[in-house]
Write an enzyme that holds these catalytic residues in place. Sequence first.
Site, mmCIF file in Angstrom:
data_model
loop_
_atom_site.group_PDB
_atom_site.id
_atom_site.type_symbol
_atom_site.label_atom_id
_atom_site.label_comp_id
_atom_site.label_asym_id
_atom_site.label_seq_id
_atom_site.Cartn_x
_atom_site.Cartn_y
_atom_site.Cartn_z
ATOM 1 N N THR A 1 0.765 -1.461 -0.224
ATOM 2 C CA THR A 1 0.382 -0.205 -0.276
ATOM 3 C C THR A 1 0.774 1.169 0.392
ATOM 4 O OG1 THR A 1 -1.347 -1.379 0.826
ATOM 5 C CG2 THR A 1 -1.828 1.864 1.394
ATOM 6 N N SER B 86 -6.616 -0.808 -7.067
ATOM 7 C CA SER B 86 -6.597 -0.811 -5.342
ATOM 8 C C SER B 86 -4.901 -1.655 -5.366
ATOM 9 C CB SER B 86 -6.911 -2.212 -5.105
ATOM 10 O OG SER B 86 -6.870 -3.626 -3.438
ATOM 11 N N THR B 87 -3.885 -1.516 -4.375
ATOM 12 C CA THR B 87 -3.059 -2.008 -4.524
ATOM 13 C C THR B 87 -2.703 -3.812 -4.277
ATOM 14 O OG1 THR B 87 -2.700 0.080 -2.284
ATOM 15 C CG2 THR B 87 -0.970 -2.612 -2.259
ATOM 16 N N ASN B 88 -4.192 -3.878 -4.150
ATOM 17 C CA ASN B 88 -3.988 -5.550 -4.225
ATOM 18 C C ASN B 88 -4.197 -6.219 -5.787
ATOM 19 O OD1 ASN B 88 -4.114 -5.050 -1.486
ATOM 20 N ND2 ASN B 88 -6.041 -5.787 -1.266
ATOM 21 N N THR C 291 35.461 -39.291 -11.374
ATOM 22 C CA THR C 291 34.049 -38.894 -11.269
ATOM 23 C C THR C 291 34.583 -39.389 -8.996
ATOM 24 O OG1 THR C 291 34.344 -41.806 -10.901
ATOM 25 C CG2 THR C 291 32.974 -40.561 -12.796
ATOM 26 N N SER D 60 46.613 -11.933 -3.848
ATOM 27 C CA SER D 60 47.054 -12.073 -2.438
ATOM 28 C C SER D 60 47.747 -10.582 -1.908
ATOM 29 C CB SER D 60 48.064 -12.912 -2.236
ATOM 30 O OG SER D 60 48.572 -13.588 -0.968
ATOM 31 N N SER D 61 47.643 -10.121 -1.398
ATOM 32 C CA SER D 61 48.530 -9.218 -0.196
ATOM 33 C C SER D 61 49.653 -9.507 0.328
ATOM 34 C CB SER D 61 47.586 -8.379 0.543
ATOM 35 O OG SER D 61 46.966 -9.287 1.811
ATOM 36 N N LYS E 196 50.345 -14.860 -6.594
ATOM 37 C CA LYS E 196 49.351 -15.185 -6.643
ATOM 38 C C LYS E 196 48.456 -15.020 -7.062
ATOM 39 C CE LYS E 196 47.338 -18.062 -3.454
ATOM 40 N NZ LYS E 196 45.907 -17.571 -3.395
#
Length: 480
Positions: A99, A138-140, A185, A316-317, A322
């Site tokens: 609404t 209507s909102t509905n 597998t 990587s830091s 990497k």
Amino acid sequence: MSIRFEADSVGTREVPDEAYYGVQSMRAEENFTITGIGMNPVFLKNLALIKKAAAITNCLAGDLDQICAKAIIKASNEVAAGKFAKEFIVDAVQGGAGTSANMNMNEVIANRANEILGGEKGAYDHVHPNDHVNMSQSTNDVVPTAGKMTVIDLMQPLLDELARLESELYAKSIEFDDVIKMGRTQLQDAVPMRLGQTFHAYAVMVGRDKKRLAHTIKEMYAVNLGGTAIGSSINASQVYLDTVVPCLARISGMPLTQADDLFDATENLDGFVAVSGALKTCAVNLSKMCNDLRLLSSGPKTGLAEIALPAKQNGSSIMPGKVNPVIPEVVTQVAFLVIGHDTTITMAAEAGQLELNAFEPVLFYNLFESITTLKGAVKTLIDNCIVGIVANRERSRDLLEQSVGIITALNPYIGYKKAAEIAKQAIKQNKSVREIVLAKKLLSAKELDQILDPYALTGSHSVPSMLSIHPTFQEVSKHS
């Protein structure tokens, strides 16, 4: 800041004088500071189109005068074009079955229409939010209809990206058709295959997801607009009931139809659950594929490393050089999000009671995000990963030759028990299957060349039969 006073059934309160929204929108903003995210702009566009279609239809029915209708139509067009985006202040997640979203739209259009007709914002003397902008609605029925239209709008870009992904995967299947590798597998060596077959399987899977989503989207075409509050069409004329959906279909360009049973279409949200389910399935498939890509590219020195993904950023830091599989990782994270959203959507649809479901706002919030984030994930997967994948041909062949998985192809010729013994011996002595079979004189080199031909083992053509290799079997066959 200059203010004006507006009143509703709850009371009177101050509203910023320059605001196009009104008192009901302000109350909703205060009540529903939930996500911090406003309503989806595509949803707002479609809600504005519904108001336009309603004004046109009510005017045709003789219930709305032309001057008022034209002002509403013009204001609706402006809103649909995104002109007043900042005026929609209601949170995406809200109580009241939507609404607040509907009234935010009604107030903005009414105030703009009043302004067009020379009136002042907040006076509503020319155009009223409820009496005129919300006439016969209507909102509905408007909110579910806008929700379905938004799903339709958002889905097409996702389908386009899935079609592009499918095409790129088929291209890779052709590019990698000559790359022989070991199939696995349960993460253990199985039997040989071509890398192209791996990517062909992915392409077929994506094509299936695309078709599944395209099929479920058809459920969005039937809308409950015209049903008003619960599906009985109270306060709507017969002309409006018969005309509003065709009018909306025409101005939106969508193949919308009015639901056969407006009560059903108002209270049941299973169509949205079906769409979400298809999105979840697609997300699961994409994540599985991305898990495979991460495994196949693992290493690059101590993993499988049968393919190399394009390097997109430092991984990587602390570890120099990497590079991480960031694109498959983000796709999998989006899959987690979509799967979680599907649970929320399922529960929201289940929670409906009697003639209305009050939980559409959270359903829409999650469903819209599922579609848009999945589209973004597929796009980056194509552009920043799939097109740049390179096959490590020598690595794949080395792993294949070191594996005892090819022993499976010898089952028809030497039996399962003997084949298992050779496999164990090959692993224990670090020898190839071929070496051991020749040493035991179980088959000749020529026979092994035929049986263990890499392409034959991948299904590119039929494996030589026992009758074509062994004269003894041919003799038995003559007498059988």
